[in-house]
Design a protein around this motif. Structure first.
Motif, PDB file in Angstrom:
ATOM      1  N   ARG A 135       0.964  -1.302  -0.141  1.00 56.53           N
ATOM      2  CA  ARG A 135       0.042  -0.184   0.193  1.00 56.53           C
ATOM      3  C   ARG A 135       0.978   1.281  -0.023  1.00 56.53           C
ATOM      4  O   ARG A 135       2.154   1.077   0.503  1.00 56.53           O
ATOM      5  N   GLU A 136       0.364   2.251  -0.419  1.00 56.85           N
ATOM      6  CA  GLU A 136       1.052   3.636  -0.523  1.00 56.85           C
ATOM      7  C   GLU A 136       0.202   4.818  -0.080  1.00 56.85           C
ATOM      8  O   GLU A 136      -1.090   4.802  -0.272  1.00 56.85           O
ATOM      9  N   ILE A 137       0.922   5.403   0.709  1.00 59.81           N
ATOM     10  CA  ILE A 137       0.043   6.757   1.193  1.00 59.81           C
ATOM     11  C   ILE A 137       0.929   7.948   0.729  1.00 59.81           C
ATOM     12  O   ILE A 137       2.104   8.026   1.003  1.00 59.81           O
ATOM     13  N   VAL A 138       0.175   8.835  -0.014  1.00 56.57           N
ATOM     14  CA  VAL A 138       0.648  10.181  -0.557  1.00 56.57           C
ATOM     15  C   VAL A 138       0.360  11.118   0.167  1.00 56.57           C
ATOM     16  O   VAL A 138      -1.028  11.592   0.143  1.00 56.57           O
ATOM     17  N   LEU A 139       1.134  11.772   1.016  1.00 53.85           N
ATOM     18  CA  LEU A 139       0.626  13.021   1.893  1.00 53.85           C
ATOM     19  C   LEU A 139       0.819  14.481   0.977  1.00 53.85           C
ATOM     20  O   LEU A 139       1.674  14.753   0.196  1.00 53.85           O
ATOM     21  N   ALA A 140      -0.255  15.268   1.206  1.00 56.83           N
ATOM     22  CA  ALA A 140      -0.154  16.548   0.684  1.00 56.83           C
ATOM     23  C   ALA A 140       0.842  17.571   1.227  1.00 56.83           C
ATOM     24  O   ALA A 140       1.425  17.351   2.344  1.00 56.83           O
ATOM     25  N   HIS A 141       1.402  18.329   0.328  1.00 57.89           N
ATOM     26  CA  HIS A 141       2.541  19.562   0.529  1.00 57.89           C
ATOM     27  C   HIS A 141       1.595  20.727   0.418  1.00 57.89           C
ATOM     28  O   HIS A 141       0.365  21.005   0.075  1.00 57.89           O
ATOM     29  N   ARG A 142       2.386  21.947   0.931  1.00 63.56           N
ATOM     30  CA  ARG A 142       1.846  23.067   0.826  1.00 63.56           C
ATOM     31  C   ARG A 142       2.764  24.202   0.633  1.00 63.56           C
ATOM     32  O   ARG A 142       3.879  24.220   1.741  1.00 63.56           O
ATOM     33  N   LEU A 143       2.698  25.295  -0.152  1.00 65.18           N
ATOM     34  CA  LEU A 143       3.642  26.236  -0.263  1.00 65.18           C
ATOM     35  C   LEU A 143       3.434  27.105   0.713  1.00 65.18           C
ATOM     36  O   LEU A 143       2.523  27.512   1.417  1.00 65.18           O
ATOM     37  N   VAL A 144       4.734  27.475   1.573  1.00 64.48           N
ATOM     38  CA  VAL A 144       4.496  28.469   2.672  1.00 64.48           C
ATOM     39  C   VAL A 144       5.555  29.771   2.349  1.00 64.48           C
ATOM     40  O   VAL A 144       6.614  29.749   2.476  1.00 64.48           O
ATOM     41  N   PRO A 145       4.824  30.709   1.505  1.00 68.00           N
ATOM     42  CA  PRO A 145       5.599  31.958   1.341  1.00 68.00           C
ATOM     43  C   PRO A 145       5.897  32.839   2.563  1.00 68.00           C
ATOM     44  O   PRO A 145       4.891  33.005   3.493  1.00 68.00           O
ATOM     45  N   ARG A 146       7.004  33.170   2.577  1.00 65.26           N
ATOM     46  CA  ARG A 146       7.450  33.967   3.790  1.00 65.26           C
ATOM     47  C   ARG A 146       8.337  35.291   3.217  1.00 65.26           C
ATOM     48  O   ARG A 146       8.235  35.855   2.281  1.00 65.26           O
ATOM     49  N   GLU A 147       9.467  35.754   4.076  1.00 64.92           N
ATOM     50  CA  GLU A 147      10.238  36.704   3.588  1.00 64.92           C
ATOM     51  C   GLU A 147      11.071  36.567   2.733  1.00 64.92           C
ATOM     52  O   GLU A 147      11.950  37.697   2.067  1.00 64.92           O
ATOM     53  N   SER A 148      11.815  35.371   2.594  1.00 64.65           N
ATOM     54  CA  SER A 148      13.286  35.182   1.991  1.00 64.65           C
ATOM     55  C   SER A 148      12.869  35.178   0.117  1.00 64.65           C
ATOM     56  O   SER A 148      13.994  35.107  -0.331  1.00 64.65           O
ATOM     57  N   ALA A 149      11.823  34.946  -0.185  1.00 64.55           N
ATOM     58  CA  ALA A 149      11.667  35.034  -1.779  1.00 64.55           C
ATOM     59  C   ALA A 149      10.163  35.735  -2.175  1.00 64.55           C
ATOM     60  O   ALA A 149       9.181  35.412  -1.244  1.00 64.55           O
TER      61      ALA A 149
END
Length: 352
Positions: free
Chosen positions: A338-352
């Protein structure tokens, strides 16, 4: 001659006092509660129905006697050690610490212990760590992709231990897989930079050929191709997943004949090292060069400037890995991988 006689009496608070040699046993709980040993076992495991009144009576006796189940005795009956293993390349990396915390959260809730072992990628430790875990009859083992060979995985599965891999392809006979969407996460991050006007974007990865750096590099390459931008080889540096690696990688790409206007890093530790190098060179971030990380460890929000990064759900990865192992141990012992694929999320902050 040694006596094993045990006597009981109530103290001034009505709690049961036990006198005599030896630890409290399940038979003592059963005798005091007026039930069978089997009933006590069912109360402890929660896997068989027991009436509410009987459960309350048994639990009261357990508390008053201070009874604790003996894991070694249970292991002899079940042929299990009720222990899970986690093998990571660097126990000081907060991302790996969060994976361990997630595993332990699930394991402890099911009365399993989690053992965390370090096997650095630049040493011969991984095969020996796996050999030791297998020799100790660890019930289930979680292994990262960091240098694990087919022989390492074969040793685990041949021993009867359940296996979960943190990434890599799903393959019959080689355990379940938990992974995050690494390629997609880096694609989103680089696309974010392109959307903000950056065009000459460098990449600092971990050791070449080692996941998850390769998957993240694939996302970097795809995002540049989608934007019609080239991959400049002088702007790609392979190093280690450490702060020191980030310093070295940043030194290499920032000293290119035509330096980058942005640097994406394969994890947050590399990015923090890249910030060190930029600061030492007098380069303002993000005014002169943008720097991004990956994983969103706690330090990513604490450095200055705070890192733009991608949330990689480490604690949830640990929870999911432990749950897959427990499903195999306590329920579905066989069946396809079995495979579990977990979601990612972009986290914009100050360095870019």
């Amino acid at each position: 001659m040694t006596s094993n006689t045990r006597t009981t009496a109530l103290d001034n608070n009505g709690r049961l006092m036990v006198h005599g040699a030896g630890r409290i046993k399940i038979v003592d709980v059963a005798s005091e509660a007026g039930v069978s040993v089997t009933t006590v076992s069912h109360v402890l495991s929660g896997r068989r129905p027991v009436s509410a009144s009987t459960r309350a009576r048994v639990e009261d006796v357990i508390q008053r006697l201070g009874y604790q189940a003996d894991p070694s005795a249970r292991g002899l009956r079940t042929q299990r050690t009720r222990t899970l293993g986690l093998v990571v390349p660097d126990i000081t990396n907060p991302f790996n610490t969060a994976i361990a915390a997630g595993m332990q959260e699930i394991a402890l809730a099911h009365e399993y212990l989690t053992v965390v072992c370090e096997a650095p990628m630049d040493g011969p430790h991984l095969p020996e760590v796996i050999r030791q875990l297998v020799a100790r009859r660890i019930d289930g083992i979680v292994v990262g992709r960091y240098g694990a060979t087919q022989q390492d995985l074969d040793r685990i599965t041949a021993s009867g231990s359940k296996l979960v891999r943190l990434g890599g392809p799903l393959a019959p006979g080689f355990g379940d897989v938990v992974r995050a969407a690494e390629t997609e996460g880096m694609y989103d991050l680089v696309s974010h930079l392109v959307g903000r006007g950056y065009r000459r974007i460098a990449y600092i990865g971990g050791a070449p050929g080692v996941e998850p750096g390769e998957e993240r590099f694939a996302g970097y390459r795809k995002a540049l191709e989608a934007a019609g931008l080239p991959v400049h080889q002088e702007l790609v540096a392979w190093t280690s997943f450490t702060r020191e690696g980030g310093r070295a990688g940043a030194t290499a790409v920032l000293n290119a004949t035509e330096p980058p206007d942005a640097v994406v890093c394969a994890n947050d530790l590399i990015a923090i090292g890249a910030l060190d190098t930029a600061r030492a060179a007098g380069l303002r971030v993000p005014d002169r060069v943008a720097i991004t990380g990956y994983d969103d460890i706690e330090a990513a929000s604490l450095v200055s400037p705070a890192l733009t990064t991608v949330l990689n759900p480490a604690r949830e990865i640990g929870r999911s890995a432990a749950q897959l192992l427990l499903d195999r141990l306590e329920g579905e012992g066989s069946g396809p991988a079995r495979e579990i694929v977990l979601a990612h999320r972009l986290v914009p902050r100050e360095s870019a």
